[in-house]
Write a protein that holds these residues in place. Structure first.
Motif, PDB file in Angstrom:
ATOM      1  N   ASN A 147     -15.550 -46.358  79.913  1.00 37.12           N
ATOM      2  CA  ASN A 147     -16.318 -46.992  78.843  1.00 37.12           C
ATOM      3  C   ASN A 147     -17.729 -47.335  79.284  1.00 37.12           C
ATOM      4  OD1 ASN A 147     -14.888 -47.647  76.132  1.00 37.12           O
ATOM      5  ND2 ASN A 147     -13.290 -47.922  77.672  1.00 37.12           N
ATOM      6  N   LEU A 150     -19.505 -44.175  78.826  1.00 35.60           N
ATOM      7  CA  LEU A 150     -19.668 -43.852  77.413  1.00 35.60           C
ATOM      8  C   LEU A 150     -20.653 -44.771  76.700  1.00 35.60           C
ATOM      9  CD1 LEU A 150     -15.938 -43.091  76.536  1.00 35.60           C
ATOM     10  CD2 LEU A 150     -17.807 -41.438  76.711  1.00 35.60           C
ATOM     11  N   GLU A 151     -21.180 -45.762  77.410  1.00 36.73           N
ATOM     12  CA  GLU A 151     -22.279 -46.538  76.841  1.00 36.73           C
ATOM     13  C   GLU A 151     -23.513 -45.667  76.654  1.00 36.73           C
ATOM     14  OE1 GLU A 151     -22.710 -49.785  79.549  1.00 36.73           O
ATOM     15  OE2 GLU A 151     -20.950 -50.855  78.801  1.00 36.73           O
ATOM     16  N   PRO A 153     -24.712 -42.400  74.904  1.00 36.81           N
ATOM     17  CA  PRO A 153     -24.260 -41.482  73.848  1.00 36.81           C
ATOM     18  C   PRO A 153     -24.384 -40.020  74.261  1.00 36.81           C
ATOM     19  CG  PRO A 153     -25.731 -43.171  72.968  1.00 36.81           C
ATOM     20  CD  PRO A 153     -25.807 -43.262  74.460  1.00 36.81           C
ATOM     21  N   GLY A 154     -23.526 -39.196  73.657  1.00 42.19           N
ATOM     22  CA  GLY A 154     -23.601 -37.755  73.857  1.00 42.19           C
ATOM     23  C   GLY A 154     -22.693 -37.219  74.940  1.00 42.19           C
ATOM     24  N   ASP A 156     -18.803 -36.404  76.051  1.00 44.03           N
ATOM     25  CA  ASP A 156     -17.515 -36.256  75.371  1.00 44.03           C
ATOM     26  C   ASP A 156     -16.374 -35.819  76.288  1.00 44.03           C
ATOM     27  OD1 ASP A 156     -18.078 -33.599  75.880  1.00 44.03           O
ATOM     28  OD2 ASP A 156     -18.060 -32.972  73.778  1.00 44.03           O
ATOM     29  N   ASP A 231     -10.398 -41.462  69.993  1.00 50.03           N
ATOM     30  CA  ASP A 231     -11.731 -42.042  70.150  1.00 50.03           C
ATOM     31  C   ASP A 231     -12.751 -40.989  69.718  1.00 50.03           C
ATOM     32  OD1 ASP A 231     -14.254 -42.895  71.220  1.00 50.03           O
ATOM     33  OD2 ASP A 231     -13.189 -44.193  72.626  1.00 50.03           O
ATOM     34  N   ARG A 233     -15.718 -40.555  70.263  1.00 49.74           N
ATOM     35  CA  ARG A 233     -16.720 -40.186  71.268  1.00 49.74           C
ATOM     36  C   ARG A 233     -16.201 -39.125  72.229  1.00 49.74           C
ATOM     37  NH1 ARG A 233     -17.448 -45.945  73.966  1.00 49.74           N
ATOM     38  NH2 ARG A 233     -15.163 -45.683  73.861  1.00 49.74           N
ATOM     39  N   VAL A 234     -14.876 -38.984  72.332  1.00 46.42           N
ATOM     40  CA  VAL A 234     -14.274 -38.231  73.436  1.00 46.42           C
ATOM     41  C   VAL A 234     -13.440 -37.072  72.912  1.00 46.42           C
ATOM     42  CG1 VAL A 234     -12.712 -38.382  75.416  1.00 46.42           C
ATOM     43  CG2 VAL A 234     -14.236 -40.286  74.883  1.00 46.42           C
ATOM     44  N   GLY A 305     -21.474 -34.244  78.877  1.00 43.70           N
ATOM     45  CA  GLY A 305     -21.662 -33.716  77.535  1.00 43.70           C
ATOM     46  C   GLY A 305     -22.560 -32.509  77.621  1.00 43.70           C
TER      47      GLY A 305
END
Length: 375
Positions: A147, A150-151, A153-154, A156, A231, A233-234, A305
């Motif tokens: 996490n 993942l702060e 963006p972009g 995955d 999620d 984002r992932v 990503g």
């Protein structure tokens, strides 16, 4: 029979259960220490330093949904350490549903997590209570590191490694064999579960902060693909783990293969008999108390990503103490306020990854994360 204690530690006579009682004492949280043998639970709790400074009770309880619900009625949260959880967890989860209590456990069984989400997640959510299995160092720390990555963006795709120095407890050993006998291990590819090859064996991997290579296994698949499956984002998650002891890691596939050979053609009950005998022969005693100079941990996550990269490594010590503290943190939060999410949710989803990290830092169990970002 019921309790006026809002927190229950079920399996308090075990290694992790006793450590949870220690941290509840440090938080000043009254608790009910429960298990199937009153004398064993009492001996474990009596050994907690300073136990006379907190209010607690001890209960012997039969492992059935009805008996557990009766003993735990009045509690707000049950911290379950009785595993393997695919074998013993359903009764505890159902008891929590009956009495309206939040549930956590310390499992390392991906099949249990997938099953419990499907069976009970919606009902827990409708009752406004939390179902968070896998609240443990081996899973929550990697999720915290993921996490943090993942702060940005972009990103995955998550490549996760979990390492520690030490030896598995009796239940952990039993769990390894139970997973091998009854479940597949999955990683996440384009948001779909894909089975790891059954004969994959140990892999050599780069361990951050070390010059030598480590040995890792899918370790039952871990919880990470489950937590990130839905999620947005992932899309992809692979997680592997291992003990920083090459001889021990090289022996794990041999141990599993020998046990599976014995189980071939056996009934489920006979397989469990073999698992119990094998795990007791390997480790039937309580492991020694962790030494922070020896029992270190490392959680490493590479996130990527199309045009970005991030890496987060969290170094710590005493992974069983980390697990116990995470559960005490959950208890402290849940007796004061609702979780951030109800129903089936990870520790980070329920309590916040930065908040969990802050507690571990405050108690001196992890360093500040080492984070690098590109893109």
């Amino acid at each position: 029979m019921s309790t006026d204690k809002r927190v229950v530690v079920y399996g308090a006579s075990g290694y992790t259960g006793r450590l949870i009682c220690e941290y509840l004492r440090e938080y000043g949280i009254p608790f009910l220490a429960a298990g199937r043998d009153h004398a064993r639970v009492k001996a474990a709790v009596d050994a907690v330093p300073g136990i006379d400074t907190v209010e607690y009770e001890i209960a012997e309880v039969e492992h059935t949904t009805e008996a557990l619900a009766e003993a735990f009625r009045g509690a707000a949260i049950v911290l379950n350490t009785v595993g393997p959880f695919a074998r013993y967890g359903h009764e505890v989860v159902r008891a929590c549903l009956e009495i309206g209590a939040h549930y956590t456990d310390t499992n390392g069984e991906q099949n249990w997590m997938i099953d419990v989400a499907d069976r009970y997640g919606t009902e827990f959510d409708s009752r406004g209570i939390l179902l968070t299995p896998g609240l443990a160092q081996m899973y929550s720390l990697g999720e915290i590191a993921a996490n943090i990555c993942l702060e940005n963006p972009g990103l995955d795709t998550l490549d996760i490694e979990v390492f520690w120095k030490g030896y598995p407890t009796v239940v952990s050993t039993n769990t390894i064999l139970t997973n091998a006998a009854f479940a597949k291990a999955y990683y996440l590819e384009q948001n779909q579960y894909v089975a790891w090859p059954a004969d994959g064996g140990v892999a050599s991997v780069v361990v951050p902060g070390r010059h030598d290579l480590g040995l890792a296994l899918p370790w039952g698949g871990t919880s990470h693909p489950v937590w990130f499956k839905n999620d947005p984002r992932v899309a992809n998650v692979r997680a592997q783990g291992g003990v920083l002891d090459r001889a021990l890691m090289q022996g794990v596939p041999l141990l599993v293969a020998a046990a599976l050979e014995q189980m071939e053609g056996k009934s489920e009950a006979e397989k469990y008999e073999i698992i119990d005998a094998q795990s007791a022969a390997i480790r039937s005693e309580m492991p020694p108390r962790e030494n922070p100079r020896i029992n270190t941990s490392l959680d490493s996550v590479h996130a990527s990503g199309p045009l970005g990269r991030a890496h987060c490594a969290i170094h710590g010590n005493c992974n069983y103490k980390q697990t116990a503290l995470l559960n005490a943190h959950a208890a402290a939060e849940l007796i004061q306020a609702p979780p951030r999410r109800t129903g089936f949710a990870s520790s980070c989803q329920a309590f916040g990854h930065r908040e969990l990290l802050g507690t571990l830092r405050a108690f001196g169990l992890v360093l500040d994360p080492i984070v690098t970002v590109h893109g």
